[in-house]
Design a protein around this motif. Structure first.
Motif, PDB file in Angstrom:
ATOM      1  N   ARG A 585       0.838  -1.210   0.000  1.00  0.00           N
ATOM      2  CA  ARG A 585       0.000   0.000   0.000  1.00  0.00           C
ATOM      3  C   ARG A 585       0.864   1.247   0.000  1.00  0.00           C
ATOM      4  O   ARG A 585       0.387   2.353   0.182  1.00  0.00           O
ATOM      5  CB  ARG A 585      -0.928  -0.035   1.217  1.00  0.00           C
ATOM      6  CG  ARG A 585      -1.839  -1.251   1.135  1.00  0.00           C
ATOM      7  CD  ARG A 585      -2.667  -1.411   2.362  1.00  0.00           C
ATOM      8  NE  ARG A 585      -3.809  -0.501   2.354  1.00  0.00           N
ATOM      9  CZ  ARG A 585      -4.690  -0.446   3.324  1.00  0.00           C
ATOM     10  NH1 ARG A 585      -4.559  -1.202   4.375  1.00  0.00           N
ATOM     11  NH2 ARG A 585      -5.708   0.385   3.250  1.00  0.00           N
ATOM     12  N   LYS A 586       2.175   1.017  -0.187  1.00  0.00           N
ATOM     13  CA  LYS A 586       3.094   2.175  -0.183  1.00  0.00           C
ATOM     14  C   LYS A 586       2.980   2.913  -1.510  1.00  0.00           C
ATOM     15  O   LYS A 586       3.232   2.331  -2.573  1.00  0.00           O
ATOM     16  CB  LYS A 586       4.536   1.694   0.018  1.00  0.00           C
ATOM     17  CG  LYS A 586       4.811   1.287   1.448  1.00  0.00           C
ATOM     18  CD  LYS A 586       6.263   1.391   1.847  1.00  0.00           C
ATOM     19  CE  LYS A 586       7.193   0.416   1.202  1.00  0.00           C
ATOM     20  NZ  LYS A 586       8.537   0.413   1.655  1.00  0.00           N
ATOM     21  N   LYS A 587       2.601   4.198  -1.455  1.00  0.00           N
ATOM     22  CA  LYS A 587       2.474   4.941  -2.706  1.00  0.00           C
ATOM     23  C   LYS A 587       2.737   6.422  -2.491  1.00  0.00           C
ATOM     24  O   LYS A 587       2.689   6.913  -1.355  1.00  0.00           O
ATOM     25  CB  LYS A 587       1.102   4.729  -3.316  1.00  0.00           C
ATOM     26  CG  LYS A 587      -0.070   5.095  -2.464  1.00  0.00           C
ATOM     27  CD  LYS A 587      -1.337   4.739  -3.229  1.00  0.00           C
ATOM     28  CE  LYS A 587      -2.540   4.895  -2.303  1.00  0.00           C
ATOM     29  NZ  LYS A 587      -3.763   4.458  -2.887  1.00  0.00           N
ATOM     30  N   ILE A 588       2.995   7.106  -3.610  1.00  0.00           N
ATOM     31  CA  ILE A 588       3.205   8.561  -3.555  1.00  0.00           C
ATOM     32  C   ILE A 588       2.730   9.156  -4.883  1.00  0.00           C
ATOM     33  O   ILE A 588       2.955   8.570  -5.951  1.00  0.00           O
ATOM     34  CB  ILE A 588       4.700   8.900  -3.261  1.00  0.00           C
ATOM     35  CG1 ILE A 588       4.865  10.416  -3.076  1.00  0.00           C
ATOM     36  CG2 ILE A 588       5.633   8.393  -4.349  1.00  0.00           C
ATOM     37  CD1 ILE A 588       6.217  10.808  -2.472  1.00  0.00           C
ATOM     38  N   SER A 589       2.069  10.286  -4.777  1.00  0.00           N
ATOM     39  CA  SER A 589       1.584  10.905  -6.029  1.00  0.00           C
ATOM     40  C   SER A 589       2.743  11.612  -6.719  1.00  0.00           C
ATOM     41  O   SER A 589       3.741  11.979  -6.076  1.00  0.00           O
ATOM     42  CB  SER A 589       0.473  11.896  -5.733  1.00  0.00           C
ATOM     43  OG  SER A 589       1.031  13.036  -5.114  1.00  0.00           O
ATOM     44  N   LEU A 590       2.579  11.841  -8.005  1.00  0.00           N
ATOM     45  CA  LEU A 590       3.607  12.560  -8.785  1.00  0.00           C
ATOM     46  C   LEU A 590       3.834  13.938  -8.162  1.00  0.00           C
ATOM     47  O   LEU A 590       4.978  14.384  -8.029  1.00  0.00           O
ATOM     48  CB  LEU A 590       3.145  12.671 -10.252  1.00  0.00           C
ATOM     49  CG  LEU A 590       4.044  13.430 -11.223  1.00  0.00           C
ATOM     50  CD1 LEU A 590       5.430  12.822 -11.321  1.00  0.00           C
ATOM     51  CD2 LEU A 590       3.417  13.458 -12.625  1.00  0.00           C
TER      52      LEU A 590
END
Ligand code: MCN
Length: 763
Positions: A585-590
């Protein structure tokens, strides 16, 4: 260089809000502190020696800083200039480039030729003082038509160009064509005048030039098609490195090929700015524009088509005389030689082909590229020949076309002039168009028109053109994802009305899967390698580079996101503006990523020519009592490859069709043959097409066959409407007029011309 951006809610075309609310920034909107103003003294005659130029009274006028004449222009050494043609012509001869001082020095060669420049502290003072410059001329005979200029005994414009011949070029094989014609069962001949037109973009031409002593640079704030072409030309004239030329532009109110030149006015303004230490502004008037902005087309072409007993084309011979005007423009010579010869066989399999192109100097305004740059002219000649051949052989013009199309299995097809056409579906496009236009129902419609006392004609043109190959063999786009999370895409091609902020923004946004509001298209702000907007190449070139750059944003973003999320780049997924470590679930937006790690990428590529093609079927109705013509049906089927934005494509086709129709029905620059004076130097005399009146309902269908020559699968579309409309509408006119015994009539089909032809046919 400047910034264009969309800082408003996105509705339709991104740029429109700015443009229709008066917040656009055009050449005249660049006003610099302390600027001076220039006004030009222009020749009032077509051809004369300059005996003397007296500037005394002008210099005494309040506010005048300096008056420049040809003497100063010569002293500055600005006599060399850039011309695209740099390859040998017939017999290995090179194009003749007579020296051209940026202000006429010893001789004026066309009405409007600038011979002095007044610089003053207001535009009014400069204009008033310009009227005080006294010029003594010794008149010379003038020649304003290319065919006459090449004839014996014609007045000579430049001693360096005997017989007024600037360039003699050939394409194909004369021998093969002679052999084909010797075997022909039928030969169709036609001589056509493709009239001279004045492009007349809405925005008047203008420039503010500023010399910067700190780094010895020349800054031009002007209307352009792209920074690189302007820099290259200016540098060639001023004999300085391109790095010393900085071009600034934001919005450009139309160009049509006319705004790619480093015009003499700009060079003189720059010289004055350097000498006087202040910026110098000049904005043209419309009348001045008619006499000093480059013109378009102006060709006289004789064409011959040889057919065998079965109606198959076996040879094509073209004798092309192109009017270059008094001086060579940067683009005119290429537009009237290599450009038309690249697609000289049109959509047909014609085994033998020969074209000879002679470029002539005349006492008229220089001619440059104009929407289509020679390709509509080539299509015009071939398509008229084919329809005339069909008439002579009593064949259906669609059937004669079908019979001679390059067969499907022959693609990629190498033409006798060396072009390689990528795959097209000529038959498919034609069949769609024929159905779309209800070709079969025409006979009944013609009868109905006849009952109403009208002459009805049906016209067809099946055309192909080469677009996309630019002057620079590479197109670069830089995308910056900044700490504010904004996405800035930089290009050197410059929109003049084509809606690039919308379509390029769409390409980037779609590739990244982000809302288009987040993407800003910035034109000409950074010097990158790449082409100006012209030759309908921006989508193929800059557009493809936009896509490649956006893909790189994803690639590089994955590496950076992996660092931030403490994963391997290979573990990263990207979707709709978000990077995510696969299976977690590790994420980052641009946008979040860019706040931590702003970054910039470069997308680039070399993209070859594309070959948009189409079939336009038109119907006209002529009132024989008045000669007034109405376009009663316009049906276009166009293959411009993958379509980025249909509304914009439709707008481009509508605009170009209207421009083509304008030329066919009214637009024409006319010079008086005896005096060389322009008789059509204002909108009272020069017909501009009016929206809604000339072309009532342009119906259009896309027939996309993706191009394999670029990253988008797109083909250029900006000029195709001109290329197809000119022959299609003329074929419709001739179809209506031939039954009266009128064998041929040249554009423009003005009511007076048509009425006279009808009257003459009755005698
Ligand atoms: N487009 C698209 N899908 C395609 C092809 C093009 O959506 N398959 C879009 C493009 O993204 C772009 C427009 O259609 O927004 C035109 O694209 P393209 O065919 O690549 O042509 P350019 O952008 O290079 O424009 C040049 C061409 C030329 S050469 C002249 S002249 C011209 C013209 O476009 N001058 C114009 N159109 C003009 N339109 C206006 N309003 N003003 C001019 O001066």
């Amino acid at each position: 260089m400047s910034d264009t951006h969309a800082s408003h809610p996105f509705h339709g075309r991104v740029e429109d809000h700015r443009l229709v609310t008066g917040t656009g920034k055009y050449a005249a909107d660049w006003n610099l502190p302390g600027q001076l103003y220039a006004a030009f003294v222009r020749s009032d005659r077509a051809h004369a020696e300059i005996v003397s130029v007296s500037t005394g009274n002008a210099l005494k006028h309040p506010g005048v800083k300096k008056v420049y004449t040809g003497k100063e222009a010569l002293a500055a050494g600005f006599t060399k200039y850039f011309v695209l043609v740099n390859w040998p012509g017939r017999g290995g001869q090179h194009i003749i480039k007579p020296p051209r001082p940026m202000l006429a020095a010893d001789r004026v060669r066309h009405v409007g030729d600038a011979l002095a420049m007044v610089v003053a502290d207001s535009a009014l003072a400069a204009q008033d003082a310009a009227e005080l410059v006294e010029v003594e001329y010794r008149d010379l005979p003038a020649v304003v038509h290319a065919e006459e200029a090449l004839g014996s005994g014609a007045p000579l414009l430049h001693p360096e160009a005997p017989g007024n011949l600037a360039y003699d070029y050939e394409s194909g094989s004369e021998e093969a064509v002679n052999a084909a014609f010797a075997q022909a069962a039928h030969v169709t001949r036609l001589k056509v005048e493709i009239s001279r037109v004045a492009p007349n973009p809405m925005e008047l031409r203008g420039c503010t030039a500023r010399y910067e002593p700190k780094d010895d640079t020349y800054h031009l704030y002007t209307c352009i098609q792209g920074i690189n072409m302007m820099r290259r030309q200016f540098a060639a004239i001023a004999d300085i490195p391109e790095e010393k030329v900085v071009v600034h532009a934001q919005d450009v109110g139309g160009s049509f090929g006319q705004r790619s030149a480093a015009y003499p006015e700009y060079v003189m303004q720059a010289l004055a700015s350097k000498e006087l230490g202040r910026p110098v502004q000049w904005i043209s008037s419309r009348a001045e524009g008619f006499n000093s902005d480059t013109h378009g087309r102006a060709n006289t072409v004789t064409g011959e088509l040889a057919l065998d007993r079965d109606g198959r084309f076996i040879g094509l011979r073209l004798d092309w005389i192109a009017d270059m005007g008094a001086y060579l423009s940067a683009t005119g010579s290429a537009s009237h030689t290599r450009n038309p010869s690249a697609c000289m066989t049109g959509v047909y399999k014609i085994p033998a082909l020969y074209g000879r192109f002679r470029l002539a100097f005349t006492n008229t305004v220089p001619v440059a590229a104009y929407r289509g740059a020679g390709r509509p002219d080539a299509a015009f000649v071939i398509e008229r020949l084919v329809s005339q051949a069909a008439f002579e052989l009593k064949m259906d013009p669609a059937e004669l076309r079908r019979k001679n199309f390059i067969p499907k299995d022959a693609f990629p097809y190498k033409t006798p002039t060396g072009s390689t056409y990528e795959a097209t579906d000529l038959h498919g496009v034609l069949e769609r168009a024929v159905k779309f236009a209800d070709w079969k129902g025409f006979a009944a419609r013609r009868k109905k028109s006849e009952k109403a006392g009208k002459l009805r004609g049906l016209g067809i043109a099946t055309v192909i053109e080469n677009t996309g190959a630019g002057m620079f063999n590479k197109d670069q786009v830089e995308i910056e994802v900044n700490a504010a999370g904004e996405i800035h895409a930089y290009t050197v091609s410059h929109s003049q009305g084509q809606g690039h902020e919308t379509t390029f923004g769409q390409i980037v946004a779609d590739t990244l899967g982000v809302p288009q509001e987040r993407v800003r298209i910035r034109q000409g702000v950074k010097v990158l390698f790449g082409n100006h907007t012209g030759g309908s190449r921006s989508t193929v070139g800059a557009g493809s580079a936009m896509k490649l750059a956006a893909q790189k944003v994803i690639e590089q973003g994955k590496s950076l996101a992996a660092e931030v999320l403490e994963a391997e780049p290979s573990q990263m997924d990207y979707s709709k503006g978000t990077f995510q470590v696969r299976g977690t679930r590790k994420k980052i937006s641009l946008a979040e990523l860019a706040k931590k790690r702003p970054f910039t990428v470069m997308g680039e590529g070399s993209f070859g020519s594309t070959f948009p093609n189409g079939c336009h079927i038109t119907e006209v109705e002529i009132d024989p009592d008045t000669g007034v013509t109405e376009i009663v049906a316009y049906n276009a089927v166009d293959d411009c490859g993958n379509v980025i934005n249909h509304t914009i494509v439709e707008g481009q086709v509508h605009g170009a069709v209207t421009q083509g129709a304008g030329q066919i029905f009214g637009e024409q620059v006319v010079y008086d043959r005896a005096t060389g004076q322009m008789l059509t130097g204002s909108f009272s005399d020069y017909y501009m097409p009016r929206a809604g009146k000339l072309v009532r309902d342009i119906r259009m269908q896309d027939a996309p066959l993706p191009s394999i020559n670029n990253a988008l699968g797109a083909k250029g579309v900006g000029e195709s409407g001109c290329t197809a409309s000119m022959p299609s509408l003329t074929n419709a006119m001739m179809d209506a007029l031939r039954p009266l015994g009128i064998a041929s009539l040249d554009m423009p089909f003005t009511p007076a011309k048509v009425w006279h032809a009808i009257q003459a046919s009755k005698k």
